[in-house]
Scaffold this active site. Structure first.
Site, PDB file in Angstrom:
ATOM      1  CB  SER A 138      46.959  28.569  48.700  1.00 13.60           C
ATOM      2  OG  SER A 138      46.614  28.732  47.257  1.00 13.60           O
ATOM      3  NE  ARG A 208      55.392  34.136  41.755  1.00 17.73           N
ATOM      4  CZ  ARG A 208      54.889  33.355  43.007  1.00 17.73           C
ATOM      5  NH1 ARG A 208      54.037  32.611  42.536  1.00 17.73           N
ATOM      6  NH2 ARG A 208      55.561  33.725  43.942  1.00 17.73           N
ATOM      7  CG  ASP A 301      42.084  35.026  48.963  1.00 17.84           C
ATOM      8  OD1 ASP A 301      42.165  35.278  47.454  1.00 17.84           O
ATOM      9  OD2 ASP A 301      42.378  34.074  49.423  1.00 17.84           O
ATOM     10  CG  HIS A 331      45.473  33.567  47.676  1.00 17.58           C
ATOM     11  ND1 HIS A 331      44.821  32.653  48.225  1.00 17.58           N
ATOM     12  CD2 HIS A 331      46.258  32.706  47.167  1.00 17.58           C
ATOM     13  CE1 HIS A 331      45.047  31.463  48.182  1.00 17.58           C
ATOM     14  NE2 HIS A 331      46.024  31.725  47.612  1.00 17.58           N
ATOM     15  CG  ASP A 332      50.847  36.401  48.075  1.00 12.70           C
ATOM     16  OD1 ASP A 332      50.483  35.000  48.021  1.00 12.70           O
ATOM     17  OD2 ASP A 332      51.578  37.104  47.551  1.00 12.70           O
TER      18      ASP A 332
HETATM   19  C1  LIG Z   1      59.637  34.460  49.753  1.00 12.08           C
HETATM   20  C2  LIG Z   1      59.991  33.034  49.145  1.00 12.08           C
HETATM   21  O1  LIG Z   1      60.195  32.967  47.970  1.00 12.08           O
HETATM   22  S1  LIG Z   1      60.543  31.704  49.727  1.00 12.08           S
HETATM   23  C3  LIG Z   1      60.319  30.241  48.939  1.00 12.08           C
HETATM   24  C4  LIG Z   1      59.201  29.731  48.910  1.00 12.08           C
HETATM   25  N1  LIG Z   1      58.353  30.563  48.377  1.00 12.08           N
HETATM   26  C5  LIG Z   1      56.748  30.414  48.735  1.00 12.08           C
HETATM   27  O2  LIG Z   1      56.531  29.713  49.764  1.00 12.08           O
HETATM   28  C6  LIG Z   1      56.049  30.968  47.959  1.00 12.08           C
HETATM   29  C7  LIG Z   1      55.279  32.066  48.855  1.00 12.08           C
HETATM   30  N2  LIG Z   1      55.882  33.498  48.788  1.00 12.08           N
HETATM   31  C8  LIG Z   1      55.296  34.260  47.904  1.00 12.08           C
HETATM   32  O3  LIG Z   1      54.425  34.183  47.363  1.00 12.08           O
HETATM   33  C9  LIG Z   1      55.624  35.838  48.101  1.00 12.08           C
HETATM   34  O4  LIG Z   1      57.024  35.781  48.045  1.00 12.08           O
HETATM   35  C10 LIG Z   1      55.468  36.440  49.191  1.00 12.08           C
HETATM   36  C11 LIG Z   1      53.788  36.526  49.699  1.00 12.08           C
HETATM   37  C12 LIG Z   1      56.077  35.903  50.391  1.00 12.08           C
HETATM   38  C13 LIG Z   1      55.969  37.829  49.146  1.00 12.08           C
HETATM   39  O5  LIG Z   1      55.309  38.736  50.127  1.00 12.08           O
HETATM   40  P1  LIG Z   1      55.751  40.303  50.288  1.00 12.08           P
HETATM   41  O6  LIG Z   1      56.659  40.099  51.654  1.00 12.08           O
HETATM   42  O7  LIG Z   1      54.517  40.815  50.668  1.00 12.08           O
HETATM   43  O8  LIG Z   1      56.544  40.742  49.039  1.00 12.08           O
HETATM   44  P2  LIG Z   1      56.192  41.720  48.056  1.00 12.08           P
HETATM   45  O9  LIG Z   1      54.972  41.234  47.334  1.00 12.08           O
HETATM   46  O10 LIG Z   1      56.220  42.979  48.663  1.00 12.08           O
HETATM   47  O11 LIG Z   1      57.418  41.845  46.950  1.00 12.08           O
HETATM   48  C14 LIG Z   1      58.779  42.076  47.744  1.00 12.08           C
HETATM   49  C15 LIG Z   1      59.829  42.173  46.569  1.00 12.08           C
HETATM   50  O12 LIG Z   1      59.196  43.111  45.491  1.00 12.08           O
HETATM   51  C16 LIG Z   1      60.302  43.860  45.033  1.00 12.08           C
HETATM   52  N3  LIG Z   1      59.648  45.287  44.543  1.00 12.08           N
HETATM   53  C17 LIG Z   1      58.902  46.151  45.153  1.00 12.08           C
HETATM   54  N4  LIG Z   1      58.558  47.003  44.356  1.00 12.08           N
HETATM   55  C18 LIG Z   1      59.278  46.956  43.229  1.00 12.08           C
HETATM   56  C19 LIG Z   1      59.403  47.451  42.046  1.00 12.08           C
HETATM   57  N5  LIG Z   1      58.716  48.760  41.922  1.00 12.08           N
HETATM   58  N6  LIG Z   1      60.303  46.899  41.086  1.00 12.08           N
HETATM   59  C20 LIG Z   1      60.763  45.887  41.398  1.00 12.08           C
HETATM   60  N7  LIG Z   1      60.834  45.387  42.315  1.00 12.08           N
HETATM   61  C21 LIG Z   1      59.982  45.680  43.457  1.00 12.08           C
HETATM   62  C22 LIG Z   1      61.086  44.254  46.478  1.00 12.08           C
HETATM   63  O13 LIG Z   1      62.435  44.648  46.390  1.00 12.08           O
HETATM   64  C23 LIG Z   1      61.192  42.841  46.984  1.00 12.08           C
HETATM   65  O14 LIG Z   1      62.144  41.916  46.393  1.00 12.08           O
HETATM   66  P3  LIG Z   1      62.596  40.513  47.237  1.00 12.08           P
HETATM   67  O15 LIG Z   1      61.458  39.953  47.336  1.00 12.08           O
HETATM   68  O16 LIG Z   1      63.470  40.252  45.966  1.00 12.08           O
HETATM   69  O17 LIG Z   1      63.599  40.976  48.413  1.00 12.08           O
HETATM   70  N1  LIG Z   2      52.251  33.381  46.468  1.00 11.68           N
HETATM   71  C1  LIG Z   2      51.772  32.006  46.875  1.00 11.68           C
HETATM   72  C2  LIG Z   2      50.413  31.629  46.699  1.00 11.68           C
HETATM   73  C3  LIG Z   2      49.872  30.683  46.074  1.00 11.68           C
HETATM   74  O1  LIG Z   2      48.922  30.366  46.815  1.00 11.68           O
HETATM   75  C4  LIG Z   2      52.639  31.147  46.127  1.00 11.68           C
HETATM   76  O2  LIG Z   2      53.453  31.267  45.414  1.00 11.68           O
HETATM   77  O3  LIG Z   2      52.665  29.773  46.576  1.00 11.68           O
END
Ligand SMILES: CC(=O)SCCNC(=O)CCNC(=O)[C@H](O)C(C)(C)COP(=O)(O)OP(=O)(O)OC[C@H]1O[C@@H](n2cnc3c(N)ncnc32)[C@H](O)[C@@H]1OP(=O)(O)O
Ligand SMILES: N[C@@H](CCO)C(=O)O
Length: 350
Positions: A138, A208, A301, A331-332
């Site tokens: 990305s 977001r 994506d 995309h994720d």
């Molecule tokens: C993970 C981080 O934030 S690390 C810090 C650096 N961040 C990054 O690099 C950004 C990249 N990360 C991201 O973009 C995203 O967090 C991703 C791609 C990793 C998420 O991917 P996934 O594991 O598929 O998470 P998903 O979209 O299923 O979300 C899960 C969360 O939604 C919550 N959730 C799911 N359904 C619901 C609902 N109906 N109501 C409220 N919350 C909900 C879960 O409890 C979980 O919470 P948590 O993340 O606080 O534990």
């Molecule tokens: N979920 C990712 C996607 C952006 O490419 C982020 O928050 O960085």
């Protein structure tokens, strides 16, 4: 800390910049084993490792970096900077311009090339002339591509994931809605809200929500949430659908960990991305890449559709055919499907 100011593509300069970074493994005496990992929009330098002080969450590519993993830290020295303009240790709108005064809305407009120029200065400071591999997805892929085009002699191999040669109209359009959401927040104050105890957190949360829908796929959202109501809530009388609650959760989580000013600066930098600018166009720029390359997209994506990666794979003379990561997550997928990413890393440098 960079001693000299960084001259910026849009004019002006950025003095006294710092890049936060993390490393894993040991740099070989001949410095030939360095791998550069570049994070996406809201990522950071914490690619791998547990949560802890300064890292509220575990690494975002856990399972890829460590002993015996694709980026085997017994062999590779892996380094990851926090992007210039970000908010996890590097110079950005929330850092001090001078003692007692944050940059805020005066932070200059940045391009991906500025960010890569800052990273090149950081690599110089580490004593790394050439990366064995530059990898990013990305926004990280935009910078990885800029590395390979700006510094072909410093890029030993290139792995591009879910990225593009130039931000397209629809990507700019989605980003524009997010920028408006933040700037329309009454607590934005032209970006000068740091230190006031308030901020454009509602606007950042709205941004977001918009972004997160584009990061996932329609079938995933439908399978996962359908039309279900959030537990204990009734959408016909003020309650939420489950998918709304999910987006609320991601909005609140980002607003807690990310600075809105950085979100604006980084989003505008992504909008500026065009590897062909001043280089005779995209095709001509891509011909500068000399590193063996793999380009992969995520089959579901909708934000960075695989056609964009097909353009990269076709235009980079050293690239193999386009690879597709199979994933329902949109995309994720490049963050979630680490085993498939690991296979691509191994194919390229294994
Ligand atoms: C993970 C981080 O934030 S690390 C810090 C650096 N961040 C990054 O690099 C950004 C990249 N990360 C991201 O973009 C995203 O967090 C991703 C791609 C990793 C998420 O991917 P996934 O594991 O598929 O998470 P998903 O979209 O299923 O979300 C899960 C969360 O939604 C919550 N959730 C799911 N359904 C619901 C609902 N109906 N109501 C409220 N919350 C909900 C879960 O409890 C979980 O919470 P948590 O993340 O606080 O534990
Ligand atoms: N979920 C990712 C996607 C952006 O490419 C982020 O928050 O960085």
């Amino acid at each position: 800390m960079r001693e000299r100011p960084l001259a910026l593509e849009a004019g002006g300069e950025l003095p006294g910049l710092r890049l936060a970074f993390e490393t894993w493994g040991r740099l070989a005496p001949d410095r030939s084993n360095a791998v550069l990992v570049l994070h996406a929009l809201t990522g950071d330098s914490h690619v791998a490792g547990p949560a802890g002080p300064g890292h509220p969450t575990a690494g975002w590519w856990e399972g890829l970096v460590g002993p015996g993993l694709a980026l085997d830290t017994d062999r590779w020295f892996v380094a990851a900077p926090n992007v210039l303009g970000g908010c996890q240790g590097s110079t950005g709108p929330s850092t001090e311009r001078r003692p007692g005064r944050r940059w805020g809305g005066d932070f200059p407009f940045l391009t991906q090339r500025d960010q890569v120029a800052a990273e090149a200065g950081w690599a110089d400071a580490l004593g790394i002339d050439r990366w064995a591999l530059v990898v990013g997805g990305s926004m990280g892929g935009m910078r990885a591509l800029e590395w390979a085009v700006s510094y072909p002699e410093r890029t030993g191999a290139l792995l591009l994931l879910a990225t593009t040669a130039a931000a397209g109209a629809e990507q700019i359009a989605w980003a524009s809605a997010q920028l408006h959401a933040i700037r329309a927040d009454p607590h934005w104050h032209g970006g000068h809200y740091h230190g006031t105890g308030r901020g454009p957190w509602a606007g950042l949360g709205l941004a977001r929500r918009i972004a997160h829908v584009t990061y996932r796929s329609e079938p995933e959202l439908q399978d996962r949430f359908g039309r279900a109501a959030q537990d204990g809530e009734d959408p016909w009388s003020g309650g939420r659908y489950r998918v709304e609650s999910y987006l609320d959760h991601h909005a609140a989580k980002l607003a807690r960990r990310f600075d809105a000013g950085s979100y604006v600066v980084l989003t505008e930098a992504m909008n500026s991305h065009d590897v062909g600018r001043g280089r005779g166009g995209v095709r001509s720029a891509l011909r500068r890449v000399t590193a063996p390359a793999l380009v992969a997209g995520v089959d579901s994506d909708r934000l960075y559709p695989p056609g964009q990666q097909a353009e990269l794979a076709a235009g980079i003379g050293t690239a193999d055919r386009l690879r597709l990561i199979e994933s329902p997550y949109g995309h994720d997928g490049f963050l979630i499907e680490t085993e498939q990413v690991a296979a691509l890393v191994r194919e390229l440098i294994g």
